[in-house]
Design a protein around this motif. Structure first.
Motif, mmCIF file in Angstrom:
data_model
loop_
_atom_site.group_PDB
_atom_site.id
_atom_site.type_symbol
_atom_site.label_atom_id
_atom_site.label_comp_id
_atom_site.label_asym_id
_atom_site.label_seq_id
_atom_site.Cartn_x
_atom_site.Cartn_y
_atom_site.Cartn_z
ATOM 1 N N PHE A 3 0.840 -1.186 0.000
ATOM 2 C CA PHE A 3 0.000 0.000 0.000
ATOM 3 C C PHE A 3 0.880 1.242 0.000
ATOM 4 O O PHE A 3 2.025 1.212 0.423
ATOM 5 C CB PHE A 3 -0.910 0.007 1.226
ATOM 6 N N TYR A 4 0.297 2.347 -0.442
ATOM 7 C CA TYR A 4 1.029 3.605 -0.555
ATOM 8 C C TYR A 4 0.155 4.735 -0.020
ATOM 9 O O TYR A 4 -0.995 4.882 -0.439
ATOM 10 C CB TYR A 4 1.369 3.833 -2.031
ATOM 11 N N VAL A 22 -4.829 6.124 1.203
ATOM 12 C CA VAL A 22 -3.988 4.944 0.997
ATOM 13 C C VAL A 22 -4.505 4.197 -0.230
ATOM 14 O O VAL A 22 -5.691 3.894 -0.324
ATOM 15 C CB VAL A 22 -4.014 4.009 2.218
ATOM 16 N N THR A 23 -3.592 3.938 -1.154
ATOM 17 C CA THR A 23 -3.939 3.210 -2.372
ATOM 18 C C THR A 23 -3.043 1.977 -2.471
ATOM 19 O O THR A 23 -2.087 1.834 -1.714
ATOM 20 C CB THR A 23 -3.732 4.089 -3.618
ATOM 21 N N SER A 28 -3.165 4.354 -8.280
ATOM 22 C CA SER A 28 -3.586 5.466 -7.429
ATOM 23 C C SER A 28 -5.101 5.630 -7.370
ATOM 24 O O SER A 28 -5.609 6.406 -6.569
ATOM 25 C CB SER A 28 -2.937 6.771 -7.894
ATOM 26 N N TYR A 29 -5.838 4.900 -8.208
ATOM 27 C CA TYR A 29 -7.300 4.984 -8.181
ATOM 28 C C TYR A 29 -7.919 3.921 -7.284
ATOM 29 O O TYR A 29 -9.116 3.957 -7.020
ATOM 30 C CB TYR A 29 -7.868 4.872 -9.596
ATOM 31 N N ASP A 30 -7.127 2.980 -6.815
ATOM 32 C CA ASP A 30 -7.611 1.898 -5.958
ATOM 33 C C ASP A 30 -7.428 2.300 -4.489
ATOM 34 O O ASP A 30 -6.486 1.874 -3.833
ATOM 35 C CB ASP A 30 -6.860 0.602 -6.277
ATOM 36 N N VAL A 31 -8.330 3.131 -3.981
ATOM 37 C CA VAL A 31 -8.233 3.628 -2.606
ATOM 38 C C VAL A 31 -8.707 2.538 -1.642
ATOM 39 O O VAL A 31 -9.843 2.080 -1.726
ATOM 40 C CB VAL A 31 -9.078 4.909 -2.420
ATOM 41 N N VAL A 32 -7.808 2.124 -0.743
ATOM 42 C CA VAL A 32 -8.155 1.071 0.217
ATOM 43 C C VAL A 32 -8.469 1.628 1.598
ATOM 44 O O VAL A 32 -9.102 0.964 2.402
ATOM 45 C CB VAL A 32 -7.054 -0.001 0.312
ATOM 46 N N GLY A 60 4.040 1.907 2.169
ATOM 47 C CA GLY A 60 4.996 2.937 1.794
ATOM 48 C C GLY A 60 4.358 4.297 1.983
ATOM 49 O O GLY A 60 3.137 4.441 1.916
ATOM 50 N N ILE A 61 5.166 5.291 2.248
ATOM 51 C CA ILE A 61 4.618 6.640 2.407
ATOM 52 C C ILE A 61 5.261 7.570 1.395
ATOM 53 O O ILE A 61 6.454 7.475 1.121
ATOM 54 C CB ILE A 61 4.795 7.192 3.836
#
Length: 103
Positions: A3-4, A22-23, A28-32, A60-61
């Motif tokens: 995750f990012y 967090v995606t 970047s469109y898959d927001v979890v 990851g950040i």
């Protein structure tokens, strides 16, 4: 799965904060998960807790988490310092760019 996490805000104005998002890494469109409340410090706490629950090595950040925490010093110095400690742990003073916040 990796995750990012990023903070959504206009980097020149910390008062434009719109939460932590967090995606999945690479999409970047898959927001979890998202953390957006009235208090950025509480969002950082909730994010840190969430990261611990899924394994910090899996998250990851992006630089915006660090930059926002530093920029937030102009709004609330104590909250900024706490946010940075959540990102850097007990070693935030080792990072030269943000070391001045650790004092």
């Amino acid at each position: 799965m990796i995750f990012y996490a990023c903070v959504k805000y206009d980097e020149s104005h910390p008062d434009t904060y719109h939460g932590i998002e967090v995606t999945t890494l690479g999409d970047s469109y898959d927001v979890v998960a998202s953390f957006e409340s009235y208090d950025p410090l509480q969002d950082y706490r909730n994010f840190a807790s969430w990261s611990e629950s899924i394994g910090e090595d899996n998250v990851g950040i992006c630089d915006t988490l660090k930059h926002f925490a530093k920029d937030y010093k102009s709004v609330n110095s104590d909250a900024s310092t706490e946010m940075l400690s959540m990102i850097y742990g007990d070693h935030q003073h080792c990072d030269g760019e943000y070391g001045d916040v650790a004092q």
